[in-house]
Design a protein around this motif. Structure first.
Motif, PDB file in Angstrom:
ATOM      1  N   GLY A  18       0.814  -1.139  -0.021  1.00 53.90           N
ATOM      2  CA  GLY A  18      -0.098  -0.004  -0.046  1.00 53.90           C
ATOM      3  C   GLY A  18       0.795   1.360   0.048  1.00 53.90           C
ATOM      4  N   SER A  19       0.268   2.328  -0.548  1.00 54.86           N
ATOM      5  CA  SER A  19       0.796   3.404  -0.414  1.00 54.86           C
ATOM      6  C   SER A  19       1.366   3.929   1.127  1.00 54.86           C
ATOM      7  CB  SER A  19       0.015   4.658  -0.780  1.00 54.86           C
ATOM      8  OG  SER A  19      -0.432   4.372  -2.198  1.00 54.86           O
ATOM      9  N   ALA A  20       0.652   3.755   2.022  1.00 54.48           N
ATOM     10  CA  ALA A  20       1.021   4.232   3.274  1.00 54.48           C
ATOM     11  C   ALA A  20       2.323   3.467   3.835  1.00 54.48           C
ATOM     12  CB  ALA A  20       0.096   3.739   4.165  1.00 54.48           C
ATOM     13  N   ILE A 138       3.229  -4.335 -10.773  1.00 48.48           N
ATOM     14  CA  ILE A 138       1.976  -3.928 -11.431  1.00 48.48           C
ATOM     15  C   ILE A 138       1.394  -2.798 -10.709  1.00 48.48           C
ATOM     16  CG2 ILE A 138      -0.479  -4.576 -11.799  1.00 48.48           C
ATOM     17  CD1 ILE A 138       0.391  -7.436 -12.048  1.00 48.48           C
ATOM     18  N   ASN A 139       0.913  -1.811 -11.400  1.00 49.75           N
ATOM     19  CA  ASN A 139       0.211  -0.534 -10.829  1.00 49.75           C
ATOM     20  C   ASN A 139      -0.931  -0.319 -11.666  1.00 49.75           C
ATOM     21  OD1 ASN A 139      -0.833   1.295  -8.951  1.00 49.75           O
ATOM     22  ND2 ASN A 139       1.088   2.604  -9.388  1.00 49.75           N
ATOM     23  N   GLU A 140      -1.882   0.366 -11.288  1.00 47.48           N
ATOM     24  CA  GLU A 140      -3.012   0.776 -12.202  1.00 47.48           C
ATOM     25  C   GLU A 140      -2.479   2.017 -13.031  1.00 47.48           C
ATOM     26  OE1 GLU A 140      -6.795   1.797 -10.478  1.00 47.48           O
ATOM     27  OE2 GLU A 140      -7.522   1.830 -12.622  1.00 47.48           O
ATOM     28  N   ASN A 141      -2.847   1.755 -14.484  1.00 48.15           N
ATOM     29  CA  ASN A 141      -2.480   2.999 -15.226  1.00 48.15           C
ATOM     30  C   ASN A 141      -3.155   4.321 -15.051  1.00 48.15           C
ATOM     31  OD1 ASN A 141      -1.091   4.275 -17.200  1.00 48.15           O
ATOM     32  ND2 ASN A 141      -1.822   2.877 -18.792  1.00 48.15           N
ATOM     33  N   ASP A 142      -2.653   4.817 -13.494  1.00 45.54           N
ATOM     34  CA  ASP A 142      -3.570   5.841 -13.131  1.00 45.54           C
ATOM     35  C   ASP A 142      -3.674   7.314 -14.053  1.00 45.54           C
ATOM     36  OD1 ASP A 142      -4.169   4.822 -10.679  1.00 45.54           O
ATOM     37  OD2 ASP A 142      -2.019   5.033 -10.309  1.00 45.54           O
ATOM     38  N   SER A 143      -2.547   7.494 -14.848  1.00 46.23           N
ATOM     39  CA  SER A 143      -2.511   8.750 -15.434  1.00 46.23           C
ATOM     40  C   SER A 143      -3.551   8.728 -16.663  1.00 46.23           C
ATOM     41  CB  SER A 143      -1.240   9.371 -15.759  1.00 46.23           C
ATOM     42  OG  SER A 143      -0.648   8.320 -16.343  1.00 46.23           O
ATOM     43  N   GLY A 152     -10.124   1.351  -9.820  1.00 41.96           N
ATOM     44  CA  GLY A 152     -10.507   2.146  -8.469  1.00 41.96           C
ATOM     45  C   GLY A 152      -9.591   2.016  -7.365  1.00 41.96           C
ATOM     46  N   ASP A 153      -9.002   0.710  -7.082  1.00 46.54           N
ATOM     47  CA  ASP A 153      -8.045   0.628  -6.041  1.00 46.54           C
ATOM     48  C   ASP A 153      -7.187  -0.483  -6.258  1.00 46.54           C
ATOM     49  OD1 ASP A 153      -8.940  -1.672  -4.125  1.00 46.54           O
ATOM     50  OD2 ASP A 153     -10.881  -0.649  -4.501  1.00 46.54           O
ATOM     51  N   ASN A 154      -6.044  -0.603  -5.716  1.00 45.11           N
ATOM     52  CA  ASN A 154      -5.095  -1.694  -6.033  1.00 45.11           C
ATOM     53  C   ASN A 154      -5.382  -2.852  -5.001  1.00 45.11           C
ATOM     54  OD1 ASN A 154      -3.726  -0.168  -7.987  1.00 45.11           O
ATOM     55  ND2 ASN A 154      -1.828   0.295  -6.623  1.00 45.11           N
ATOM     56  N   ASP A 155      -6.073  -2.622  -4.229  1.00 49.00           N
ATOM     57  CA  ASP A 155      -6.679  -4.000  -3.374  1.00 49.00           C
ATOM     58  C   ASP A 155      -7.380  -4.836  -4.275  1.00 49.00           C
ATOM     59  OD1 ASP A 155      -5.438  -3.115  -0.886  1.00 49.00           O
ATOM     60  OD2 ASP A 155      -7.179  -1.881  -0.512  1.00 49.00           O
ATOM     61  N   GLY A 210      -3.021   6.570   1.575  1.00 48.02           N
ATOM     62  CA  GLY A 210      -3.822   5.224   1.159  1.00 48.02           C
ATOM     63  C   GLY A 210      -5.138   5.621   0.199  1.00 48.02           C
ATOM     64  N   VAL A 211      -5.440   4.679  -0.443  1.00 46.16           N
ATOM     65  CA  VAL A 211      -6.669   4.712  -1.311  1.00 46.16           C
ATOM     66  C   VAL A 211      -7.847   3.871  -0.684  1.00 46.16           C
ATOM     67  CG1 VAL A 211      -7.739   4.548  -3.521  1.00 46.16           C
ATOM     68  CG2 VAL A 211      -5.496   5.519  -3.331  1.00 46.16           C
ATOM     69  N   GLY A 212      -7.290   2.833  -0.473  1.00 44.98           N
ATOM     70  CA  GLY A 212      -8.289   1.712  -0.125  1.00 44.98           C
ATOM     71  C   GLY A 212      -8.675   1.893   1.365  1.00 44.98           C
ATOM     72  N   GLY A 213      -8.876   0.948   2.004  1.00 45.35           N
ATOM     73  CA  GLY A 213      -9.325   0.947   3.605  1.00 45.35           C
ATOM     74  C   GLY A 213      -9.465  -0.673   3.741  1.00 45.35           C
TER      75      GLY A 213
HETATM   76  N1  GLU Z   1      -2.553   3.191  -8.071  1.00 44.76           N
HETATM   77  C1  GLU Z   1      -2.388   4.528  -6.961  1.00 44.76           C
HETATM   78  C2  GLU Z   1      -1.032   4.619  -6.853  1.00 44.76           C
HETATM   79  O1  GLU Z   1      -0.102   3.905  -7.183  1.00 44.76           O
HETATM   80  C3  GLU Z   1      -2.937   3.910  -5.707  1.00 44.76           C
HETATM   81  C4  GLU Z   1      -4.487   3.147  -5.571  1.00 44.76           C
HETATM   82  C5  GLU Z   1      -4.351   2.290  -4.305  1.00 44.76           C
HETATM   83  O2  GLU Z   1      -3.349   2.260  -3.492  1.00 44.76           O
HETATM   84  O3  GLU Z   1      -5.324   1.427  -4.287  1.00 44.76           O
HETATM   85  O4  GLU Z   1      -0.901   5.670  -6.311  1.00 44.76           O
END
Ligand code: GLU
Length: 378
Positions: A18-20, A138-143, A152-155, A210-213
């Motif tokens: 996670g981002s955190a 892997i990450n979401e192609n956010d941009s 929506g979220d990486n979870d 963080g994005v999720g929870g």
């Molecule tokens: N893809 C987002 C990022 O890398 C985070 C999404 C997420 O943590 O759920 O910042």
């Protein structure tokens, strides 16, 4: 909730960070990245290959764009992700490189998972990388992701990735120890077999970066389990956490998948139910609804009373659609064997009339039962 059990070491795991953990407060935590790279390399030596899902692109890009905290505007976050993703990848590339391991960046959007052809392609790419000893990150192609194609979220992304590569375990490393009991001692729950019951323990727990929870983690755990993978939520800052999870030690909260390997047909149906975005709705009459729900039958053109594509252009062969009763209740989801305009022409008719109406026929059903999952039984 049951007692902890012995957990065999998986040969392939998806590890979501996670981002955190990677970028607490918007600062790249270089030592954490180094330590986790160490742990992933050690895991590989012990027989578990790892696909990494790393969040943190947005968080890593905040400072460069002059944001002090997470901006509310989506375009600001997307710009931050564009700045942060290369910084994030540099940190992982350096950390793994120092340990003699190559990494690869794989950026995905929901569309890549929704469309069978792209899904198969993504699967091939990831498999090739793993076979070559590379750690896919892997990450979401956010941009470029916008609402319609956003995961929506990486979870969620990590659970879908687990299904995509057929991983036996999904590890979500976050800034919490696991799922805490609400009320009572507040202790971490070691093992959860009933996710619906576990939802009563969720409180508002979002971190600033963080994005999720916990709620999205439980959804991800549920998806992973349905695809046959155990899921674990644990604190990413604990040194040695990954090794402990992989050895099956009691750390964090584990969500064991139902025992036994899932047959391929079940995995496929779970993929239909959980991964693919519906492109429209087919409304069916009561007789068809009964046949689907009670007999597990295929959906025939005779039972269809309306076709409602989500987009003006309609949907194509192989698209996922929701099947609803006239009352509006969704009863199933499946992949169609005919295009939406073809279904409009053959609906209400017997299957032996398809050829006369269309001038050709692919099959007797609008959705074959192998491509259909009754959602209230998921
Ligand atoms: N893809 C987002 C990022 O890398 C985070 C999404 C997420 O943590 O759920 O910042």
């Amino acid at each position: 909730m049951t007692e902890a059990r012995a957990n065999p070491r998986p040969s392939l795991a998806v590890v979501k960070i996670g981002s955190a953990v990677v970028a607490p407060g918007g600062r790249l935590a270089v030592e954490t990245v180094q330590r986790l790279a160490d742990e992933i390399v050690a895991a590989r030596r012990s027989g578990t290959r790892v696909v990494l899902v790393s969040s943190g692109a947005v968080a890593c890009g905040l400072e460069g764009l002059g944001f002090e905290r997470m901006p509310a505007k989506i375009s600001d976050r997307q710009a931050a992700a564009a700045v942060g993703q290369p910084l994030l990848m540099r940190a992982w590339t350096d950390a793994f490189g120092e340990r003699g391991v190559a990494v690869a960046q794989v950026l995905l959007t929901a569309d890549d998972i929704d469309f069978r052809a792209r899904f198969v392609n993504a699967h091939r790419t990831l498999t090739t990388l793993l076979e070559r000893g590379v750690v896919p990150i892997i990450n979401e192609n956010d941009s470029v992701s916008f609402d319609e194609i956003k995961l929506g979220d990486n979870d969620r992304l990590s659970a879908l990735a687990a299904g995509l590569v057929g991983a036996g375990l999904l590890v979500m490393l976050s800034s919490v120890d696991g799922l805490h009991e609400q009320g009572g001692s507040g202790a971490v729950i070691g093992e959860v077999s009933d996710i619906a019951a576990a939802r009563t323990h969720v409180s508002g727990d979002r971190t600033s970066t963080g994005v999720g929870g916990m709620a999205t983690k439980l959804d991800a755990a549920e998806t992973a389990r349905l695809m046959g993978a155990d899921a674990v939520i644990a604190r990413g800052e604990q040194p040695g956490v990954l090794g402990r999870v992989l050895r099956g030690e009691a750390v964090g909260t584990r969500f064991p998948a139902p025992a036994g390997d899932l047959p391929a047909s079940t995995r496929r149906k779970q993929w239909i139910a959980h991964s693919i975005r519906p492109r429209g709705v087919l409304v069916v009459d009561d007789g068809a609804a009964r046949a689907l729900c009670e007999k597990g039958a295929s959906l025939l053109p005779k039972g269809v009373v309306a076709v409602e594509p989500n987009e003006a252009g309609g949907f194509g062969i192989g698209a996922a659609v929701e099947v609803r009763r006239r009352s509006g209740e969704t009863i199933a989801k499946g992949l169609v064997a005919y295009r939406s305009d073809e279904i409009e022409r053959i609906m209400g008719r017997r299957s032996d009339e398809i050829e006369r109406v269309l001038g050709y026929t692919y099959c007797d059903d609008v959705i074959h039962r192998d491509d259909l999952i009754v959602t209230d039984r998921v």
